[in-house]
Design a protein around this motif. Sequence first.
Motif, PDB file in Angstrom:
ATOM      1  N   MET A   1       0.825  -1.170  -0.102  1.00 53.60           N
ATOM      2  CA  MET A   1       0.228   0.133   0.165  1.00 53.60           C
ATOM      3  C   MET A   1       0.890   1.303  -0.154  1.00 53.60           C
ATOM      4  N   TYR A   2       0.394   2.357  -0.782  1.00 57.18           N
ATOM      5  CA  TYR A   2       0.839   3.643  -0.516  1.00 57.18           C
ATOM      6  C   TYR A   2       1.710   4.275   0.535  1.00 57.18           C
ATOM      7  N   HIS A   3       3.149   4.646   0.119  1.00 57.05           N
ATOM      8  CA  HIS A   3       3.632   5.356   1.293  1.00 57.05           C
ATOM      9  C   HIS A   3       4.113   6.815   0.490  1.00 57.05           C
ATOM     10  N   PRO A   4       3.771   7.615   1.289  1.00 55.81           N
ATOM     11  CA  PRO A   4       4.008   9.088   0.627  1.00 55.81           C
ATOM     12  C   PRO A   4       5.468   9.127   0.300  1.00 55.81           C
ATOM     13  N   HIS A  55      -1.148  12.417  -4.843  1.00 53.07           N
ATOM     14  CA  HIS A  55      -1.370  12.148  -6.028  1.00 53.07           C
ATOM     15  C   HIS A  55      -0.253  11.998  -7.066  1.00 53.07           C
ATOM     16  N   THR A  56       0.511  10.932  -6.805  1.00 49.79           N
ATOM     17  CA  THR A  56       1.459  10.614  -7.364  1.00 49.79           C
ATOM     18  C   THR A  56       1.668   9.249  -8.128  1.00 49.79           C
ATOM     19  N   CYS A  57       3.000   8.929  -8.912  1.00 47.26           N
ATOM     20  CA  CYS A  57       2.901   7.599  -9.375  1.00 47.26           C
ATOM     21  C   CYS A  57       2.725   6.421  -8.579  1.00 47.26           C
ATOM     22  N   GLU A  58       3.148   6.680  -7.138  1.00 53.97           N
ATOM     23  CA  GLU A  58       2.606   5.630  -6.396  1.00 53.97           C
ATOM     24  C   GLU A  58       1.157   5.380  -6.090  1.00 53.97           C
ATOM     25  N   HIS A  59       0.576   6.450  -6.070  1.00 54.78           N
ATOM     26  CA  HIS A  59      -0.925   6.292  -6.059  1.00 54.78           C
ATOM     27  C   HIS A  59      -1.469   5.819  -7.067  1.00 54.78           C
ATOM     28  N   LEU A  60      -0.967   5.998  -8.260  1.00 57.12           N
ATOM     29  CA  LEU A  60      -1.396   5.167  -9.453  1.00 57.12           C
ATOM     30  C   LEU A  60      -0.972   3.597  -9.219  1.00 57.12           C
ATOM     31  N   LYS A  61      -0.054   3.479  -8.915  1.00 61.19           N
ATOM     32  CA  LYS A  61       0.586   1.970  -8.750  1.00 61.19           C
ATOM     33  C   LYS A  61      -0.402   1.166  -7.880  1.00 61.19           C
ATOM     34  N   ASP A  62      -0.826   1.806  -6.531  1.00 60.88           N
ATOM     35  CA  ASP A  62      -1.462   1.131  -5.605  1.00 60.88           C
ATOM     36  C   ASP A  62      -2.962   0.870  -6.113  1.00 60.88           C
ATOM     37  N   LEU A  63      -3.465   2.129  -7.028  1.00 63.84           N
ATOM     38  CA  LEU A  63      -4.837   1.649  -7.538  1.00 63.84           C
ATOM     39  C   LEU A  63      -4.931   0.326  -8.725  1.00 63.84           C
ATOM     40  N   LEU A  64      -3.812   0.782  -9.360  1.00 60.85           N
ATOM     41  CA  LEU A  64      -3.703  -0.552 -10.530  1.00 60.85           C
ATOM     42  C   LEU A  64      -3.502  -1.806  -9.717  1.00 60.85           C
ATOM     43  N   GLN A  65      -2.587  -1.914  -8.866  1.00 60.12           N
ATOM     44  CA  GLN A  65      -2.690  -3.208  -8.046  1.00 60.12           C
ATOM     45  C   GLN A  65      -4.005  -3.626  -7.715  1.00 60.12           C
ATOM     46  N   LEU A  66      -4.846  -2.557  -7.208  1.00 58.21           N
ATOM     47  CA  LEU A  66      -6.213  -3.486  -6.676  1.00 58.21           C
ATOM     48  C   LEU A  66      -6.969  -3.613  -7.829  1.00 58.21           C
ATOM     49  N   SER A  67      -7.021  -2.991  -9.043  1.00 60.13           N
ATOM     50  CA  SER A  67      -7.635  -3.517 -10.300  1.00 60.13           C
ATOM     51  C   SER A  67      -6.962  -4.918 -10.518  1.00 60.13           C
ATOM     52  N   VAL A  68      -6.072  -5.441 -10.321  1.00 59.45           N
ATOM     53  CA  VAL A  68      -5.371  -6.638 -10.467  1.00 59.45           C
ATOM     54  C   VAL A  68      -6.066  -7.526  -9.427  1.00 59.45           C
ATOM     55  N   GLU A  69      -6.133  -7.295  -8.101  1.00 58.87           N
ATOM     56  CA  GLU A  69      -6.383  -7.897  -7.044  1.00 58.87           C
ATOM     57  C   GLU A  69      -8.022  -8.242  -7.412  1.00 58.87           C
ATOM     58  N   ALA A  83      -9.369   4.720 -16.668  1.00 62.33           N
ATOM     59  CA  ALA A  83      -9.648   5.734 -15.469  1.00 62.33           C
ATOM     60  C   ALA A  83      -8.562   5.904 -14.360  1.00 62.33           C
ATOM     61  N   ILE A  84      -8.121   4.851 -13.907  1.00 62.78           N
ATOM     62  CA  ILE A  84      -7.139   4.842 -12.902  1.00 62.78           C
ATOM     63  C   ILE A  84      -5.933   5.761 -13.515  1.00 62.78           C
ATOM     64  N   PHE A  85      -5.359   5.359 -14.632  1.00 63.03           N
ATOM     65  CA  PHE A  85      -4.197   6.469 -15.387  1.00 63.03           C
ATOM     66  C   PHE A  85      -4.558   7.790 -15.496  1.00 63.03           C
ATOM     67  N   TYR A  86      -5.798   8.029 -15.813  1.00 62.77           N
ATOM     68  CA  TYR A  86      -6.153   9.533 -16.135  1.00 62.77           C
ATOM     69  C   TYR A  86      -7.013  10.227 -14.922  1.00 62.77           C
ATOM     70  N   HIS A  87      -7.442   9.585 -13.958  1.00 61.96           N
ATOM     71  CA  HIS A  87      -8.394  10.043 -13.069  1.00 61.96           C
ATOM     72  C   HIS A  87      -7.706  11.419 -12.169  1.00 61.96           C
ATOM     73  N   ASP A  88      -6.510  11.525 -12.075  1.00 60.78           N
ATOM     74  CA  ASP A  88      -5.678  12.647 -11.458  1.00 60.78           C
ATOM     75  C   ASP A  88      -4.673  13.333 -12.289  1.00 60.78           C
ATOM     76  N   ILE A  89      -4.642  13.017 -13.632  1.00 62.44           N
ATOM     77  CA  ILE A  89      -3.885  13.500 -14.420  1.00 62.44           C
ATOM     78  C   ILE A  89      -3.711  15.166 -14.568  1.00 62.44           C
ATOM     79  N   VAL A  90      -4.728  15.848 -14.282  1.00 64.12           N
ATOM     80  CA  VAL A  90      -4.593  17.126 -13.954  1.00 64.12           C
ATOM     81  C   VAL A  90      -4.952  17.342 -12.256  1.00 64.12           C
TER      82      VAL A  90
END
Length: 224
Positions: A1-4, A55-69, A83-90
């Motif tokens: 899980m995410y660590h800042p 709202h970083t690359c780590e956040h992306l990774k965590d959500l993508l891992q959940l989409s796998v799980e 949606a995960i890749f683009y949800h916080d792009i701005v």
Amino acid sequence: MYHPTLGGTFSSMLRSELSDLWLNLIVPYYQSADKAGELFEEILNSYSEKSRHYHTCEHLKDLLQLSVEYGHRLENVEVVRFAIFYHDIVYKSSRSDNEIKSAALARSRLGELNVFEDQIEAIEKFILCTKRHQPAECSFQNDLLYFLDFDLSILGTSPDVYDGYARAIRMEYKQFPDFLYKPGRKKILKRLLQKPFIFKTADFKAKYEEQAKKNLQNELILLS
């Protein structure tokens, strides 16, 4: 899980992980490796901005891992992952239109990849729903519920991980003094706690609901 981590910092391993996930996702759509790489660099650069601390690359990774799980629960995993890749792009903490701009950019870029229109419409809706984490009627409704729960899963993590998340959020709003930041943050926390349930799916209610409420209440106390 995410660590800042500090905005703008990420490991080569993280870059490789995200790149592999992105390339596997767009294989059915993209016309050239150059275009695939160009869009990935845009994503990476956006989530690596120095002003970002959560709202970083780590956040992306965590959500993508959940989409796998939870992939076995999803009807259209591609919609969820786009949606995960683009949800916080701005993401600018001083603005209130981040979701609108992120959704618009997603539509533009995914149109370039020839993603199906019904999928793009769903991806837009998913991103727009992250503003208040309230579901709306759309295609792949069940997937939307999981996507929103993925995005809020940090709330139900252990107290030390949650504390790191709360500090990272504060850093993203560091331009605001406490007398402005605290009332706004407390309003968000109270709104979440007033809901019958924070999470939308049975899986996430069972796994995260109880701890999430404890974490939010503890942060409220610290903000008082």
